[in-house]
Enzyme design. Structure first.
Site, PDB file in Angstrom:
ATOM      1  N   ASN A   6      12.627   1.728  -5.688  1.00 56.72           N
ATOM      2  CA  ASN A   6      11.210   1.795  -5.803  1.00 56.72           C
ATOM      3  C   ASN A   6      10.819   2.631  -7.337  1.00 56.72           C
ATOM      4  O   ASN A   6      11.358   3.501  -7.686  1.00 56.72           O
ATOM      5  CB  ASN A   6      10.513   2.799  -4.719  1.00 56.72           C
ATOM      6  N   HIS A   9       7.213   5.499  -9.540  1.00 57.09           N
ATOM      7  CA  HIS A   9       6.725   6.459 -10.475  1.00 57.09           C
ATOM      8  C   HIS A   9       7.194   6.346 -12.036  1.00 57.09           C
ATOM      9  O   HIS A   9       6.920   7.301 -12.929  1.00 57.09           O
ATOM     10  CB  HIS A   9       7.607   7.511  -9.944  1.00 57.09           C
ATOM     11  N   HIS A  42       5.079  -0.558  -4.927  1.00 50.21           N
ATOM     12  CA  HIS A  42       3.933  -0.420  -3.778  1.00 50.21           C
ATOM     13  C   HIS A  42       2.461  -0.704  -4.496  1.00 50.21           C
ATOM     14  O   HIS A  42       1.940   0.153  -5.504  1.00 50.21           O
ATOM     15  CB  HIS A  42       3.796   0.962  -3.278  1.00 50.21           C
ATOM     16  N   ARG A  44      -0.864  -0.225  -4.594  1.00 53.80           N
ATOM     17  CA  ARG A  44      -1.819   0.646  -3.462  1.00 53.80           C
ATOM     18  C   ARG A  44      -3.325   0.158  -3.789  1.00 53.80           C
ATOM     19  O   ARG A  44      -3.503  -0.248  -4.859  1.00 53.80           O
ATOM     20  CB  ARG A  44      -1.688   2.062  -3.966  1.00 53.80           C
ATOM     21  N   ARG A  48      -3.017   3.615  -8.354  1.00 62.09           N
ATOM     22  CA  ARG A  48      -2.753   4.732  -8.891  1.00 62.09           C
ATOM     23  C   ARG A  48      -1.707   4.683  -9.745  1.00 62.09           C
ATOM     24  O   ARG A  48      -1.337   5.379 -10.792  1.00 62.09           O
ATOM     25  CB  ARG A  48      -2.554   5.833  -7.908  1.00 62.09           C
ATOM     26  N   GLU A  69       5.171  -3.599  -1.130  1.00 61.97           N
ATOM     27  CA  GLU A  69       4.881  -2.556  -0.285  1.00 61.97           C
ATOM     28  C   GLU A  69       3.483  -2.812  -0.461  1.00 61.97           C
ATOM     29  O   GLU A  69       2.940  -2.751  -1.431  1.00 61.97           O
ATOM     30  CB  GLU A  69       5.075  -1.166  -0.544  1.00 61.97           C
ATOM     31  N   THR A 100       3.248   7.662   1.022  1.00 62.79           N
ATOM     32  CA  THR A 100       2.918   7.099   2.438  1.00 62.79           C
ATOM     33  C   THR A 100       3.356   8.343   3.510  1.00 62.79           C
ATOM     34  O   THR A 100       4.633   8.574   3.562  1.00 62.79           O
ATOM     35  CB  THR A 100       3.660   5.892   2.484  1.00 62.79           C
ATOM     36  N   GLU A 150      11.318  -1.183   8.509  1.00 60.85           N
ATOM     37  CA  GLU A 150      11.832  -0.207   7.679  1.00 60.85           C
ATOM     38  C   GLU A 150      11.406   1.428   8.299  1.00 60.85           C
ATOM     39  O   GLU A 150      10.338   1.764   8.734  1.00 60.85           O
ATOM     40  CB  GLU A 150      11.253  -0.093   6.193  1.00 60.85           C
ATOM     41  N   HIS A 190      12.283   6.703   2.509  1.00 62.16           N
ATOM     42  CA  HIS A 190      11.454   7.897   2.164  1.00 62.16           C
ATOM     43  C   HIS A 190      11.925   9.121   2.284  1.00 62.16           C
ATOM     44  O   HIS A 190      12.423   9.642   3.327  1.00 62.16           O
ATOM     45  CB  HIS A 190      10.172   7.562   3.287  1.00 62.16           C
TER      46      HIS A 190
HETATM   47  N1  PXP Z   1       9.865   3.132   1.624  1.00 61.50           N
HETATM   48  C1  PXP Z   1       8.303   3.193   1.612  1.00 61.50           C
HETATM   49  C2  PXP Z   1       7.664   2.089   2.694  1.00 61.50           C
HETATM   50  C3  PXP Z   1       7.649   3.960   0.746  1.00 61.50           C
HETATM   51  O1  PXP Z   1       6.365   3.968   1.036  1.00 61.50           O
HETATM   52  C4  PXP Z   1       8.107   4.625  -0.057  1.00 61.50           C
HETATM   53  C5  PXP Z   1       7.364   5.504  -0.996  1.00 61.50           C
HETATM   54  O2  PXP Z   1       6.536   4.780  -1.522  1.00 61.50           O
HETATM   55  C6  PXP Z   1       9.630   4.683  -0.231  1.00 61.50           C
HETATM   56  C7  PXP Z   1      10.330   3.801   0.608  1.00 61.50           C
HETATM   57  C8  PXP Z   1      10.349   5.358  -1.254  1.00 61.50           C
HETATM   58  O3  PXP Z   1       9.989   7.006  -0.891  1.00 61.50           O
HETATM   59  P1  PXP Z   1      10.717   8.094  -1.853  1.00 61.50           P
HETATM   60  O4  PXP Z   1       9.982   7.638  -3.097  1.00 61.50           O
HETATM   61  O5  PXP Z   1      10.373   9.137  -1.225  1.00 61.50           O
HETATM   62  O6  PXP Z   1      12.374   7.605  -2.068  1.00 61.50           O
END
Ligand code: PXP
Length: 236
Positions: A6, A9, A42, A44, A48, A69, A100, A150, A190
């Site tokens: 992901n 960031h 994602h 959003r 953001r 996402e 999330t 997931e 997550h």
């Molecule tokens: N899976 C989903 C559905 C998420 O919303 C997120 C965070 O955006 C992640 C995985 C990844 O989480 P993390 O950034 O904590 O590894």
């Protein structure tokens, strides 16, 4: 088990200055070149981090699979139908949340979820539902037509190293087993990091882990030495 990275960031950092650095597309390519099986972003509702232009750029340039996402929002559903990512992962979204915070309540809105994902499935997009690892949510997910769930690993990740770890871990293991017995494929994500990820191997048949924050955080430190050395050299 595969890794989906992901890269939200990277966009968070870019947006802090409003410019183009660090480049989200380049980040995706580095992830792919180093073993990521997919790239997750994602989009959003408040945009953001990832912006609309990012997903349009990524869909054309990544070589693996884009996993988008998204919340149950019609404008984002429209973008998904337009770009046709390999998969979408339906997540709940609250504007004020930092990330999330919980899984999607599929059981409490079964008809709405089923209806929302239908056009996406009809367009050939794989659909995954981001849910808490409970029997109720897994059973409801199996009725929607989605191919994947997931599992939200946030509670396990927070409990890791504490007395609640085993209980949270078993919720994931049991939910995965139930989901697979109902014909669903299972991903997880997550809060997973370099300390707690190893236990995912104790859950048979997990397909993919989606990990973001810990990877991007680590990359700051693995890259900082080179970045400073290069600048010192340039200004000598
Ligand atoms: N899976 C989903 C559905 C998420 O919303 C997120 C965070 O955006 C992640 C995985 C990844 O989480 P993390 O950034 O904590 O590894």
């Amino acid at each position: 088990m595969l890794l989906g990275v992901n890269i939200d960031h990277v966009a968070t950092l870019r947006n802090a200055r409003g410019g183009v650095e660090p480049d989200v597309e380049k980040a995706a390519h580095i992830c792919e070149e180093n073993g990521a099986a997919s790239i997750t972003t994602h989009l959003r509702e408040d945009r953001r981090h990832i912006k609309d232009e990012d997903v349009y750029t990524l869909i054309d340039s990544i070589k693996t699979k884009l996993n988008l996402e998204m919340a149950m929002a019609e404008d984002i559903q429209q973008i998904a139908l337009d770009i046709k990512p390999y998969s979408i992962c339906l997540v709940p979204e609250r504007r004020q949340e930092v990330t999330t915070e919980g899984g999607l309540d599929v059981a409490g809105q079964l008809d709405k979820v089923t209806e929302f994902i239908k056009p996406l499935l009809d367009a050939g997009i794989i659909v995954s539902l981001f849910i808490d690892p409970t029997e109720e949510q897994v059973k409801a997910s199996a009725k929607t037509g989605a191919q994947f769930i997931e599992m939200h690993t946030g509670a396990y990740s927070e409990a890791f190293g504490y007395k609640e770890e085993e209980e949270e871990f078993l919720k994931l293991k049991n939910a995965a087993e139930l989901a697979q017995s109902l014909g669903l494929k299972v991903n997880a994500g997550h809060g997973l990091n370099y300390e707690n990820v190893h236990r995912m191997h104790e859950i048979p048949g997990l397909c993919e882990l989606n990990i973001g924050h810990s990877i991007i955080s680590r990359s700051v430190f693995t890259g900082l030495a080179e970045a400073v050395q290069k600048m010192v050299e340039l200004i000598k």
